[in-house]
Every structure is written in C-alpha cells, then in structure tokens.
Design a protein around this motif. Structure first.
Motif, PDB file in Angstrom:
ATOM      1  N   PRO A  63     -21.668 -44.224  21.149  1.00 61.93           N
ATOM      2  CA  PRO A  63     -21.781 -44.822  19.723  1.00 61.93           C
ATOM      3  C   PRO A  63     -20.553 -45.251  18.844  1.00 61.93           C
ATOM      4  O   PRO A  63     -20.492 -46.393  18.429  1.00 61.93           O
ATOM      5  N   ALA A  64     -19.480 -44.395  18.991  1.00 58.92           N
ATOM      6  CA  ALA A  64     -18.390 -44.796  18.333  1.00 58.92           C
ATOM      7  C   ALA A  64     -17.642 -45.800  18.587  1.00 58.92           C
ATOM      8  O   ALA A  64     -16.793 -46.433  17.943  1.00 58.92           O
ATOM      9  N   GLU A  65     -17.710 -46.140  19.894  1.00 62.92           N
ATOM     10  CA  GLU A  65     -17.213 -47.511  20.301  1.00 62.92           C
ATOM     11  C   GLU A  65     -17.990 -48.787  20.204  1.00 62.92           C
ATOM     12  O   GLU A  65     -17.464 -49.559  20.654  1.00 62.92           O
ATOM     13  N   ILE A 113     -21.087 -49.250  15.124  1.00 62.15           N
ATOM     14  CA  ILE A 113     -22.260 -49.456  14.340  1.00 62.15           C
ATOM     15  C   ILE A 113     -22.185 -48.102  13.240  1.00 62.15           C
ATOM     16  O   ILE A 113     -21.038 -47.544  13.310  1.00 62.15           O
ATOM     17  N   ILE A 162     -24.463 -45.682  11.095  1.00 64.24           N
ATOM     18  CA  ILE A 162     -26.091 -45.138  11.153  1.00 64.24           C
ATOM     19  C   ILE A 162     -26.329 -44.311   9.814  1.00 64.24           C
ATOM     20  O   ILE A 162     -25.477 -43.523   9.486  1.00 64.24           O
ATOM     21  N   TYR A 186     -14.347 -38.779   7.240  1.00 64.86           N
ATOM     22  CA  TYR A 186     -13.998 -38.324   8.247  1.00 64.86           C
ATOM     23  C   TYR A 186     -13.685 -39.173   9.429  1.00 64.86           C
ATOM     24  O   TYR A 186     -12.796 -38.916  10.278  1.00 64.86           O
ATOM     25  N   GLY A 187     -14.533 -40.280   9.446  1.00 62.79           N
ATOM     26  CA  GLY A 187     -14.415 -41.343  10.677  1.00 62.79           C
ATOM     27  C   GLY A 187     -12.981 -41.906  10.492  1.00 62.79           C
ATOM     28  O   GLY A 187     -12.203 -42.326  11.529  1.00 62.79           O
ATOM     29  N   ARG A 225     -10.415 -40.686   9.191  1.00 62.81           N
ATOM     30  CA  ARG A 225      -9.222 -39.842   9.488  1.00 62.81           C
ATOM     31  C   ARG A 225      -9.269 -39.591  11.163  1.00 62.81           C
ATOM     32  O   ARG A 225      -8.180 -39.576  11.749  1.00 62.81           O
ATOM     33  N   LEU A 226     -10.440 -39.579  11.821  1.00 61.76           N
ATOM     34  CA  LEU A 226     -10.450 -39.721  13.163  1.00 61.76           C
ATOM     35  C   LEU A 226      -9.548 -40.876  13.852  1.00 61.76           C
ATOM     36  O   LEU A 226      -8.844 -40.834  14.909  1.00 61.76           O
ATOM     37  N   ARG A 227      -9.599 -41.900  13.128  1.00 58.68           N
ATOM     38  CA  ARG A 227      -8.941 -43.090  13.657  1.00 58.68           C
ATOM     39  C   ARG A 227      -7.674 -43.225  13.212  1.00 58.68           C
ATOM     40  O   ARG A 227      -6.839 -44.022  13.173  1.00 58.68           O
ATOM     41  N   ARG A 242     -20.835 -43.557   4.074  1.00 60.36           N
ATOM     42  CA  ARG A 242     -20.423 -43.031   5.167  1.00 60.36           C
ATOM     43  C   ARG A 242     -20.436 -43.958   6.460  1.00 60.36           C
ATOM     44  O   ARG A 242     -19.623 -44.129   7.195  1.00 60.36           O
ATOM     45  N   LEU A 249     -16.526 -47.614   7.957  1.00 58.00           N
ATOM     46  CA  LEU A 249     -15.811 -48.071   8.980  1.00 58.00           C
ATOM     47  C   LEU A 249     -15.923 -49.632   9.336  1.00 58.00           C
ATOM     48  O   LEU A 249     -15.759 -49.857  10.317  1.00 58.00           O
ATOM     49  N   GLU A 265     -20.554 -38.128  16.110  1.00 62.39           N
ATOM     50  CA  GLU A 265     -20.184 -38.982  17.256  1.00 62.39           C
ATOM     51  C   GLU A 265     -20.130 -40.328  16.758  1.00 62.39           C
ATOM     52  O   GLU A 265     -19.319 -41.219  17.258  1.00 62.39           O
ATOM     53  N   ALA A 266     -21.242 -40.680  15.952  1.00 62.62           N
ATOM     54  CA  ALA A 266     -21.037 -42.134  15.419  1.00 62.62           C
ATOM     55  C   ALA A 266     -19.592 -42.484  14.646  1.00 62.62           C
ATOM     56  O   ALA A 266     -19.122 -43.549  14.667  1.00 62.62           O
ATOM     57  N   ALA A 267     -19.223 -41.498  13.870  1.00 65.19           N
ATOM     58  CA  ALA A 267     -17.858 -41.657  13.193  1.00 65.19           C
ATOM     59  C   ALA A 267     -16.892 -41.652  14.075  1.00 65.19           C
ATOM     60  O   ALA A 267     -15.631 -41.906  13.951  1.00 65.19           O
TER      61      ALA A 267
END
Lengths: 360, 574
Positions: free
Chosen positions: A71-73, A76, A78, A97-98, A100-102, A145, A149, B194-196
């Motif tokens: 999903p993360a790649e 999308i 959601i 959060y997303g 930060r992960l990137r 959220r 992204l 997971e989506a993040a």
C-alpha cells in the motif's frame, strides 16, 4: 491518474467477494462503488489500496502493474470507516506520521501538516488527541492524514456512515469541494445511494461480487440496466406479471393490478415473466392529469404522508398490490383521506419492464 | 384489519413495596472493607511509625533506612523483582504476539498451556525445580554420570534460581494482559500505518506496542509487587538476603523486639509500595487507555518456512521449562529414597498416604479454609461487584480503589498487618481475632475477593442495563430483577471469578504461613515446613495434591468461560 481493474477475482474461502470485476476509473474522476453490504465494494477498494492481493486479474495505476505492490508504495491515501486514528498520538502526530517515515525535514513536515489541517478546517487543533474530537472532526483528521502525502488516488471507505445526518451532509459537500480543488482521482465506497448520487461523477452498482452497471447518476436513475439497479437506486414501484404483447419496443404485462404497459429492457417474449418498474413521481392522479394517460390503475388510499414539498400516497390496487404515488408541490392538490377511491396512471414511456430476476 | 392485541380487562396492580435506601444495603460491605482491610493497614502503618507505648516516631524508619544490611536486601529485592518483570515481559510479549497474530502448528494447544503455569504456587514450583535442577537433581546426576562432570552445576541455588522460578510462574500474567490488549486493536489502525509507509517492526513499535501498553503496565506492576513480596520461594533455595525473606524471619522470631519492629517496617514498606504502584499504574493506564472499539480484528497470518519450526520450538522450550517443576514434584511425591540417580528407582505411595491418611490435617484445613473463604467472598464480593457496576451510592470510587489495592497488596504485608491489628481484643466485641480459626478463611477471603468482584463487575458491564430496566418496567422489584434476570445472565462470569478466588486461596503461601497457629496448618504451610525440615517426600506429595486441586479448578474455569479472562489480572483498574 487512471485506475484500471481487469477481471479481478478475490476469494475468501468459498466466498467470491469479487467475481471478475473490470472497471476503468479515469484521471481526476470521483468514482463511487455502491451496493448493499456484502456486495464486494469494500473488497474492491482494499484491492485497489493493496491490502488484498487479487487471486486473479490485474490492477493498473496508469500503465504500471500494481499487483503485489504494498500500500505505502502505491501513492494512495485511505480513509477508513472508523477513521482508524491512532489514539496514542495527537492530531498533529497522526497527520505527520507518514511524512516522518519518509524522513521529510521537520520544518517541511510542520509546513505541510499545518497546510493540510487548514485545508480540512482543523487549524489550531493539532495538539488535541483523537479522543477529544467530535466524530466529524475525527473524520477530517482522517482525511488530512490521507491527503498530506499527496496521494495519486484517494480511497474512502464509507467515511460518513458513523456520523449524524447534519454533519454527514456538510462533510459530503466538503469532500466533494476538496476533490474538485485537488482534481484527485477518488474512489468512494458507500451503501447510501443518495450519498453516491450527490458526490459522484460516475457510480458502479455492485451486487454479489459483480459490477451490474456503471454510469452517471442520471444514467442509473433514468436508465437502469437491470431490475436490481432499478430497485436499488431511488424508489420504484415493482409490479410482477406475464408479458401478453410486444410492439415497437413496448410490452404489455398482465398483472394482478390490471394490464400495464412500459418500455422493454431486455428480451421479453410474450408469455415470459416480467416486472414493471414505475417511479412514484411518474404516477399521477387521473383527475389532475393534463391529458389522457397510457395506463391507469384504480385503487383505494391506505396511507397518506404529507411532507411539505411532496405528498406520498400508498394506494391499494387490484390483487392487494400497493403502489406509491408522489404528488409534488401539493399546494394546488386536494388531499385524499385514507379510504378514498382514486385512479392513477402513467405514460408508457416512463415505465420500464425487466425480465423477472430469478435469483431474488 | 387486525384485531386488538390484548383486550381491555384491567390487570391487578403491582404491589408497592417499601424500599430501603440503597445505602443501607451497602453498609455491611463498608463495614467489612473497613474492618478487614483499612483498619489492619492503618495499624501496620501506625505501628511502623510509633513505639510500643504509642509514641509517634520515625526512629524505626531511620533505623531501617540506615542499616546497610537492609539497604543491600532492598536492592537485591528490587533487582529480583525487576528481573522477573523483564523476563516476564520478553516471554509474555513474544508469546502473546505470536498467539494472537500468527497461525502455526499447535497454536490452540499452546494458547491453553501458556496459562497453566499460574496454577502452580511458586513455592511448589521452585521445589519441583530443585528436584530436577538442584545439586543432586536429575540434570546434574545425568551430567556427572554420563558426561563426567566433576562437581554439580548450580542451576538453581541463589538469585538466578529465584528469578527462573518466578519468571516461569508469572509470565502468563503478562501474556494474558497483552493478548487482551492485542485482540482489541482494530485492523484498520495498523492498515492506516501501512498506508502511511510503516511496515514490519516499525509498525509494531510505533502503533501496536503503544496500544497494548496499558494492559502491559497493569500486568507488569502486579508481577513486580508479587515477586518483590514473595518470601517462601527464595527461602527454599536458601536466599535470605531479600527484603521479603527478612520480613518473614523477623516476624516469626520472638526474641528480638527490634527485629520484630523491622519486620513491621518492611511490611508497611511493601503495602506503601503497592499503593504507590497502583496510583502510578492507574495514572498511566487512564492516560493511555483508549476506548477503542474493534470493528475488525487483525487477521491471523500463517507462518511460513523456518518460522513454522522456530515458533513451536520456542513455545515447547518455555513450556517444558515451566512444566519441569511438575515433573520434579510428581517424581519426588512417588519416589522412594530418591538420591544419586536421575530418576527414582523405586516408587511408593507412602508419601501420599502420609499426607492424605496419616496426617490429613493439611489437606482438610486447606479445603476447609478455602471453602469458607469462597462463601465469604460470594456473600460480600458479588454485592460489591453489583454496587460498583450498577449503583450510585457514595464511596463507590473508594471501594473500587480498595478492591484493586487488595489485588496488588502482597500476602506478606497483609499477614503482618493482621498479626498487628488482630492481636488485641477488638473494641466492642472484645475477641482476639488472631487466636480464632476464623482468621484463616477471613484473610483468604480478603486476599482473593478481587477476582470475584471483578468478574461480577465485568459480567454486569456486558449485560445491558435495558434488560434489567425492562424487568422493572413490567413491575419486578430490585431483588426480583436481580434473581430473575441479572443472575441467570451473569452466573457464569461470577462462578468463574469465584473459582479463581478458590484456586488462589488454595495456593496462598504468605499470609497463612504468617498467621497459622498449631492445628490450623494449610498445605502450603505443610510444604514449607516439611521441605525446610528435610521431609522432602511429604512436601512433594502435598505439592502434588495441591497442583491437582488447582488444575481441577482451572479446568472448571475453562469449561465455564472459554479462556478469556485477561481483565482479572491487572492493577490498572476494572
């Protein structure tokens, strides 16, 4: 970006949640998957998201094959039915959060999160925890959220079903406005046909793992391709009977309420079972009709509901069949009391006749 | 058209009853809690800061704090309790995560078996471990006979042995709490991660673990306190330099008043620690407890490749270790003159005969006290659970806090508190409770009541109020409603709680060892005195019988409830 599903099959044990779904969602389109619970609409959304891998068939984003891509790649965003906000993080942290992960630089994270929160009307609420927010606000956080992204596809799974009616109506318009502003390809799942009609460019009506019809809201309402769609979209009087004659695309159906006539939708040879579908607003009282009516039904009023802009009657006709009749703008209409005799009718061009669905 | 459903003949009116104000129902419960929990604790604290003549002083506290020996013992105890929590956390988390999230051969069986170590009192557990891992135990004999080892390996005597026994006994408390937390995590929370872009370990660390932290903390504080306060287990392997062991040794000697006072100070310290931990745990849990409704559980994933072997191997290893003591106890219970061989060479029923026929007093007393305790628990605990769940009488919050406190309060502390509080004639009635046998079932009832209260409370929360309101709306009185509607719907939960109370009453090895007078000995007292005096066969035989009794009780609980009882073990509150 275009999303294309080709012959997708997804099974859970013996159940085929998707029984060969093919659909092309065009760039920037607001596309809705509509159907009763268990029809496979959420499964379809989750296959697009990448939470499920199809058992057969392909998923393409533009020309890239997406099968097996996590999903993360996929690029999308959601929004889940229950929002799925992480309760141990603040609103700000949930959205950030997303990023930060990137490993986005902190200053850039701050700028983006604040811009997105403003976009959904939550500026200043970043320090709250999800538990301190109302349902509508939680929903906006979930949308923020998903959007922060810059997804290429926005996926929404019944996002409004847990909200009360007023908030639902307001968020509905806001989701549409955001989507128009961002011109983002959006897939929306709902069982609420009114929501689907208001929001969508196109709608796919699903049942038992299959897409029955894809079309604009106008197509689906005015030109349903099957009895299921005619029944599911809007309100329809459905009267079953046997075809007795067929001429110029119209058929006559003998029913307990009398002979009815309508436009044939599908193969209808004389002698076959058929269902006549006619919408309540197409039924008019004979004495108020501007001209002669193609088909008439005599009956007795059993219930009358005054709603202001419309009066809805339940009329019991021959064979105990009850039909709904809507009289719009009833100021010039003399109300009928329960028990009153009345004759209603409709133009044959406004009624659709479908072969009887043997499954239901 | 339809006919009217009921004709218009008037029904006789429901009789109106005189009603007692709700507080009247609660007064006996208040009295019980005050007399048997609040008062002894107050005595304990007061005695720690006053002389025998009743002068307030901090002298004893200072004596304790300044004494290098106690400092050392305190540090040791903290290390042992901390180590136990750490070990339990690693095994407990891992086991819970694997059981909830993955599918592998034997999963259902392991999920049952992980619960079982709880049925063995640590006192019996460590005795069993000694038979297998001790200097002359099975493993060392095998090593020396077959591998030519000169001197036995010290697997068990010392802190490491205490740690091993405690971890093997207490890790299920963490597993239960974490399993409970994990199964409440909605799948979409992890999918959103997971989506993040968070996957694998990242997702677990950022999302999953924070969500189960409240459950973990309420289990972990409990394990810490229990490990900290256990005196019998360390004494079996000769570890005296722990604060709990010192408390016991100080209290049971009658020579030195100062030492006795030190015992009281330690008891008070344990009680204070339980209270502090409880407050902290409640804070943390309240801050981080999320009212999450799980719409959809995370799907269990089948394990593949080497993991299919490794995970069952992990469970097999842990459970084998956890079940070693059972083997040791069984062998010693039936072995005749077992020494210098890996396993007994001859078997006998003499030990069992001794503890069941010749001196059955231990078994009889244990059954008698425990049964009476459960009767008291049902009489007080079920109404208490109802009051907490359903009523609005004043003091509910306090009662709830007391019940949770009792769960965390070490038996050692309660035992010492009872010795102090009931050693004098009670005001008004003039009886010296500590000389009456009723003190035994009473202390057991107080110690084990929380399981029944919590089970009742939980069962009532699951029973929607409208069920009772419906009964009231057709004319049932409060008691009628309770008997006709509430009880039939909650009895399973209540009974499961009562059986837990029974099981832990059978196992009690702290308060009873401190409080018994000759003639009142329980099985755990028997095990402790037989073992420490060298009558090992009979100690093992008693341990064997005790394990059987506990296993039977737990089996009954399983039959009643399935296996979902995580909420019963935690200091985080109901």
């Amino acid at each position: 970006m275009q999303v294309r599903l080709t012959d997708v099959v997804k099974r859970f044990g013996p159940v085929e949640a998707m029984a060969g779904v093919s659909v092309t969602i065009t760039d920037g389109e607001f596309f809705t998957l509509l159907g009763p619970s268990g029809c496979g609409k959420t499964t379809t959304l989750r296959v697009i998201a990448g939470f499920y891998d199809p058992d057969a068939g392909t998923v393409h984003f533009d020309d890239t094959l997406m099968n097996g891509v996590p999903p993360a790649e996929r690029g999308i965003g959601i929004v889940f039915q229950n929002y799925a906000l992480w309760p141990h993080m603040t609103v700000y942290e949930n959205v950030a959060y997303g990023l930060r992960l990137r490993r986005v630089p902190p200053a850039e994270i701050r700028r983006r999160v604040e811009a997105t929160l403003e976009q959904v009307g939550l500026q200043g609420l970043g320090d709250r925890t999800p538990g301190q927010l109302s349902g509508g606000q939680q929903q906006r956080v979930a949308v923020a959220r998903a959007l922060v992204l810059n997804p290429r596809v926005l996926l929404l799974d019944e996002p409004l079903s847990n909200l009360d009616a007023k908030v639902r109506a307001r968020l509905r318009s806001e989701i549409r406005r955001l989507q128009q502003e961002l011109r983002i390809t959006t897939v929306y799942v709902t069982h609420d046909q009114e929501e689907a009609m208001v929001l969508s460019d196109r709608i796919a009506v699903m049942d038992r793992g299959r897409i029955l019809q894809i079309g604009t809201p106008v197509d689906l309402y005015e030109r349903p391709a099957s009895l299921f769609v005619a029944d599911f979209i809007g309100t329809n009087n459905l009267i079953a009977g046997t075809v007795t004659a067929s001429r110029d695309g119209q058929v006559v159906v003998e029913t307990p309420a009398g002979p009815l006539r309508g436009v044939a939708r599908g193969a209808l040879a004389p002698g076959s079972r058929a269902v006549v579908a006619v919408r309540p607003e197409h039924l008019v009282l004979q004495r108020e009709a501007p001209g002669p009516l193609d088909v008439t039904l005599a009956g007795r009023v059993v219930l009358s509901q005054y709603l202001g802009n419309v009066v809805r009657y339940e009329l019991e006709t021959g064979g105990g069949i009850v039909v709904l009749v809507d009289v719009h703008d009833p100021r010039r209409h003399r109300l009928l009391a329960p028990g009153a005799e009345a004759t209603v009718g409709f133009a044959a061009t406004s009624a659709l006749v479908f072969p009887e669905d043997r499954q239901s | 058209m339809t006919a009217p459903v009921a004709d218009a003949v008037p029904l006789p009116a429901v009789a109106r009853r005189r009603r007692l104000p709700p507080v009247a129902w609660v007064l006996p419960i208040y009295a019980f809690l005050f007399l048997f929990i609040v008062f002894p604790l107050w005595r304990l604290f007061a005695d720690a800061v006053s002389t025998d003549e009743g002068q307030w002083t901090v002298r004893f506290l200072l004596d304790f704090v300044r004494d290098a020996f106690y400092q050392r013992a305190l540090l040791n105890s903290i290390v042992v309790a901390g180590g136990t929590v750490l070990g339990c956390a690693v095994i407990g988390f891992l086991a819970a995560f694997l059981l909830v999230r993955y599918d592998f051969p034997g999963r259902a069986l392991f999920s049952y078996l992980t619960m079982l170590p709880i049925i063995m009192p640590p006192l019996v557990g460590i005795m069993g471990l000694v038979f297998i891992l001790g200097r002359a135990g099975t493993v060392n004999v095998l090593l020396m006979d077959y591998l030519g080892l000169r001197a036995p390996v010290n697997f068990i005597y010392g802190w490491h042995g205490v740690l091993l026994a405690m971890i093997l006994h207490y890790f299920p408390l963490i597993t239960l709490n974490v399993v409970d937390g994990l199964s409440k995590v909605d799948a979409s929370l992890e999918e959103a991660a997971e989506a993040a872009g968070a996957r694998g370990l990242r997702k677990v660390l950022d999302i999953t673990i924070p969500l189960v932290t409240p459950g973990f903390i309420s289990g972990a504080t409990l394990v810490f306190i229990l490990a900290f306060a256990d005196f019998a287990t360390p004494l079996v392997v000769g570890v005296q330099n722990l604060i709990a062991s010192q408390a016991y040794l100080n209290i049971v000697q009658f020579v030195d008043r100062r030492l006795f006072k030190m015992g009281i100070v330690i008891g008070a310290l344990m009680a204070a620690m339980a209270i502090v931990f409880l407050v902290v745990a409640r804070r943390v849990v309240a801050m981080r407890e999320y009212a999450v409704v799980s719409y959809r559980a995370v799907e269990r994933r089948p394990l593949a490749g080497p993991w299919r072997i490794a995970v069952p191997a992990f469970f097999t290893t842990v459970l084998t270790l956890a079940f070693l003591p059972y083997l040791g106890v069984a062998l010693a219970a039936f072995g005749r003159a077992w020494s210098l061989t890996p396993f007994p060479t001859r078997f006998t029923l003499a030990h069992l005969d001794a503890v069941l026929h010749l001196t059955p007093i231990y078994v009889i007393n244990t059954l008698r006290w425990s049964a009476l305790a459960v009767a008291i628990i049902l009489a007080v605990g079920v109404p208490l659970g109802w009051v907490l769940a359903r009523s609005t009488v004043p003091g509910r919050g306090l009662m709830d806090a007391i019940v949770t406190l009792v769960l965390a309060l070490p038996g050692t502390a309660i035992g010492i508190a009872y010795i102090r509080a009931f050693h004098f004639p009670l005001p008004l009635v003039g009886v010296v409770l500590s000389r009456l046998w009723i003190i035994m079932p009473l202390v057991l009832a107080v110690r084990r009541m929380p399981y029944t209260v919590r089970a009742t409370f939980a069962a009532l929360l699951n029973l929607h109020r409208s069920m009772e309101e419906a009964a009231a709306s057709v004319g049932a009185s409060g008691l009628r409603t309770f008997v006709d509607v509430t009880l039939p719907l909650i009895w399973r939960g209540v009974l499961a709680g009562a059986l837990f109370s029974l099981m832990f009453a059978l196992q009690e090895a702290a308060a009873t060892i401190l409080l018994f007078l000759p003639g009142w000995e329980t099985m755990t007292v028997g095990i402790f005195t037989f073992y420490t005096s060298g009558t090992i066969g009979q100690a093992a035989a008693l341990g064997f019988v005790l394990i059987l009794l506990c296993a039977a009780t737990l089996y009954a609980v399983y039959r009643l409830t399935g296996a979902r009882m995580g909420g019963l073990f935690g200091s985080g509150g109901g």
